[in-house]
Design a protein around this motif. Structure first.
Motif, PDB file in Angstrom:
ATOM      1  N   PHE A 135       0.797  -1.137   0.037  1.00  8.86           N
ATOM      2  CA  PHE A 135       0.066  -0.001   0.126  1.00  8.86           C
ATOM      3  C   PHE A 135       0.757   1.307  -0.135  1.00  8.86           C
ATOM      4  N   SER A 136       1.882   1.160  -0.877  1.00 10.25           N
ATOM      5  CA  SER A 136       2.718   2.482  -0.820  1.00 10.25           C
ATOM      6  C   SER A 136       2.110   3.709  -1.738  1.00 10.25           C
ATOM      7  N   GLN A 148      -5.619  12.954   7.426  1.00 16.13           N
ATOM      8  CA  GLN A 148      -6.172  13.880   6.616  1.00 16.13           C
ATOM      9  C   GLN A 148      -6.044  12.896   5.381  1.00 16.13           C
ATOM     10  N   ARG A 149      -5.397  12.154   5.072  1.00 19.86           N
ATOM     11  CA  ARG A 149      -5.476  11.248   3.640  1.00 19.86           C
ATOM     12  C   ARG A 149      -6.759  10.259   3.969  1.00 19.86           C
ATOM     13  N   ALA A 150      -6.791   9.749   5.269  1.00 22.83           N
ATOM     14  CA  ALA A 150      -7.810   8.691   5.517  1.00 22.83           C
ATOM     15  C   ALA A 150      -9.073   9.614   5.397  1.00 22.83           C
ATOM     16  N   ALA A 151      -9.315  10.447   5.800  1.00 25.02           N
ATOM     17  CA  ALA A 151     -10.667  11.424   5.845  1.00 25.02           C
ATOM     18  C   ALA A 151     -10.890  11.784   4.563  1.00 25.02           C
ATOM     19  N   ARG A 180       5.666   5.384   6.898  1.00 24.01           N
ATOM     20  CA  ARG A 180       5.899   5.125   8.273  1.00 24.01           C
ATOM     21  C   ARG A 180       4.432   4.786   8.828  1.00 24.01           C
ATOM     22  N   PHE A 181       3.209   5.333   8.396  1.00 24.91           N
ATOM     23  CA  PHE A 181       2.038   5.141   8.986  1.00 24.91           C
ATOM     24  C   PHE A 181       1.121   4.645   7.749  1.00 24.91           C
ATOM     25  N   SER A 182       0.263   3.628   7.937  1.00 23.36           N
ATOM     26  CA  SER A 182      -0.846   3.278   7.008  1.00 23.36           C
ATOM     27  C   SER A 182      -2.110   3.205   7.680  1.00 23.36           C
ATOM     28  N   CYS A 183      -3.224   3.724   6.966  1.00 24.90           N
ATOM     29  CA  CYS A 183      -4.530   3.613   7.569  1.00 24.90           C
ATOM     30  C   CYS A 183      -5.325   3.009   6.642  1.00 24.90           C
ATOM     31  N   ALA A 207      -9.942   0.927   1.532  1.00 21.25           N
ATOM     32  CA  ALA A 207      -9.083   1.734   0.869  1.00 21.25           C
ATOM     33  C   ALA A 207      -7.692   1.685   2.078  1.00 21.25           C
ATOM     34  N   VAL A 208      -6.532   1.929   1.466  1.00 15.89           N
ATOM     35  CA  VAL A 208      -5.401   2.122   2.258  1.00 15.89           C
ATOM     36  C   VAL A 208      -4.596   3.137   1.819  1.00 15.89           C
ATOM     37  N   VAL A 209      -4.281   4.141   2.906  1.00 20.07           N
ATOM     38  CA  VAL A 209      -3.508   5.298   2.444  1.00 20.07           C
ATOM     39  C   VAL A 209      -2.224   5.189   3.613  1.00 20.07           C
ATOM     40  N   SER A 210      -1.207   5.994   2.966  1.00 19.70           N
ATOM     41  CA  SER A 210       0.077   5.986   3.733  1.00 19.70           C
ATOM     42  C   SER A 210       0.853   7.117   3.599  1.00 19.70           C
ATOM     43  N   SER A 211       1.630   7.548   4.803  1.00 17.48           N
ATOM     44  CA  SER A 211       2.376   8.606   4.900  1.00 17.48           C
ATOM     45  C   SER A 211       3.367   8.553   6.016  1.00 17.48           C
ATOM     46  N   HIS A 212       4.275   9.341   5.823  1.00 16.64           N
ATOM     47  CA  HIS A 212       5.414   9.368   6.892  1.00 16.64           C
ATOM     48  C   HIS A 212       4.985   9.942   8.243  1.00 16.64           C
ATOM     49  N   GLN A 213       3.961  11.023   8.001  1.00 19.89           N
ATOM     50  CA  GLN A 213       3.656  11.948   9.125  1.00 19.89           C
ATOM     51  C   GLN A 213       2.146  11.373   9.536  1.00 19.89           C
TER      52      GLN A 213
END
Length: 409
Positions: free
Chosen positions: A14-15, A396-399, A372-375, A384-390
């Protein structure tokens, strides 16, 4: 075969690409029992489905990429042959990329017989083995790789305009490969597959097989820890036992059919967060796969294969900012989401408080591809899966992803 530069399949689960922002537009109204997505903190992320700002344009080049994805859904996975063959590499290719994907030596043959598109996949029992370092013994990289004593196979499948072209291409490929060392190579026959043309170099634990099947031609290379011809033939038979029937069930495409392929047949890219409002197709960033094709390009997800199958996840969309899965129904989506982040690769992370049906994890190993983080975000039968280092950006991506899923209904 000698060697071919291939993309690594070590794409992290999920990159997503970190890119610059764009304006946000939140639309839609809440249905009974659902939140009003306009209240979510989405930052600068868009919340409308991709069709609101992008229209796919059919072209033959795009069609070749889509045809390659379709082919990937019908190629043999290593774990189908042996559960230990779970590591691998992959690549898709069209004629303009032949020097990169197949090497300069084969380019004239494939051009002469008008190869239309192809897909390569390799599987090994050694994580760091490069499955396409296949030179028979006179290549330094291949010698280093073989010191790992792997069991592996690499297969490249190509479609040609007709059966005659495929058969002639297969014959020419075998002849060219054998001619690399004609004084050392020896012809090999496969009793189960008399149409296959094969050879090996005694003392080297690899074997090359070329076979035409209808309008398709396949180049298969197999390797075992020691130079045992019986083991090599057995491994080749087991791969072909799975691969050839799958090709028999896959109708070849005409150039017009390639041109007209749908870039999002399961309508999953439509539901993926797309920050830059980009189109596709691209085989690892804007791609629609069946489950098997997805497992070719995301080998680390093979540990969850049973979870996918049990919950009817047969289609996956790999978008620019998110990966979207469609489960059998809402209950199956809930079960799928529960198991998706189970395993030693993940550590706990708090979910965003305002986004329904969302879970987050911290990836224990990160890289340019593994944030670093995935939601995971669930909406009806979609996950759906989103990811970010912060972590705040992941929220915000998950929202925004939840809003996209809601607005796509």
């Amino acid at each position: 075969m000698r060697k071919s530069l291939m993309k690594s399949a070590a794409f992290a689960a999920f990159s997503s690409v970190l890119v610059t922002g764009c304006g946000s537009e939140v639309g839609g109204t809440a249905l009974a029992g659902e939140i009003d997505v306009r209240t979510l903190d989405v930052g600068k992320y868009p919340t409308l489905p991709v069709s609101a700002y992008y229209e796919y344009k059919n072209s033959f080049t795009n069609g070749q990429a889509l045809a390659s994805m379709r082919l990937a859904d019908n190629l043999v996975l290593g774990t189908e042959v042996d559960p230990k063959l779970k590591y691998g590499a992959w690549d898709s290719f069209a004629p303009e990329r032949l020097p990169y994907a197949m090497g300069n030596r084969l380019q004239p043959i494939l051009k002469e017989h008008r190869m239309l598109y192809g897909f390569s996949t390799a599987s090994s029992d050694k994580e760091y083995f490069t499955g396409f370092a296949l030179a028979p013994g006179d290549d330094e990289l291949a010698d280093i790789q073989r010191s790992l004593q792997p069991t592996y196979f690499g297969i490249r499948v190509m479609q040609f305009p007709n059966q005659v072209a495929a058969a002639r291409a297969a014959e020419s490929i075998e002849s060219l490969d054998f001619s690399v060392a004609p004084d050392q190579n020896q012809k090999v026959s496969l009793d189960k597959y008399p149409a296959a043309q094969a050879h090996w170099r005694p003392g080297i634990p690899t074997m090359a097989v070329t076979i035409a099947r209808g309008s398709y031609a396949a180049i298969l290379n197999v390797g075992v820890p020691s130079p045992d011809l019986a083991q090599l033939k057995d491994l080749a038979d087991r791969v072909l036992d799975i691969q050839l029937p799958a090709l028999d069930k896959l109708p070849p495409l005409t150039p017009m059919e390639i041109l007209m392929l749908d870039n999002d047949p399961a309508r999953l890219l439509e539901r993926a967060l797309n920050r830059e409002q980009l189109g596709g197709p691209e085989t690892n960033r804007s791609a629609s796969y069946g489950l098997k094709g997805f497992l070719h390009v995301r080998r680390d997800e093979q540990e969850h294969q049973a979870l996918y199958q049990e919950n009817g996840v047969e289609h996956v969309g790999i978008g620019w900012e998110a990966t979207v899965f469609r489960a059998r129904d809402t209950l199956s989506a809930e079960k799928f989401q529960t198991g998706l982040f189970e395993g030693p690769r993940f550590g706990p992370a708090a979910p965003p408080t305002a986004v329904p049906n969302t879970t987050c994890i911290e990836n224990k190993v990160t890289s340019s591809d593994t944030k670093r983080f995935s939601c995971s975000v669930r909406y009806r039968q979609y996950v759906a899966v989103v990811s970010s280092h912060q972590i705040n950006d992941a929220y915000q991506r998950a929202a925004a992803q939840y809003a996209v899923l809601a607005n796509a209904q």
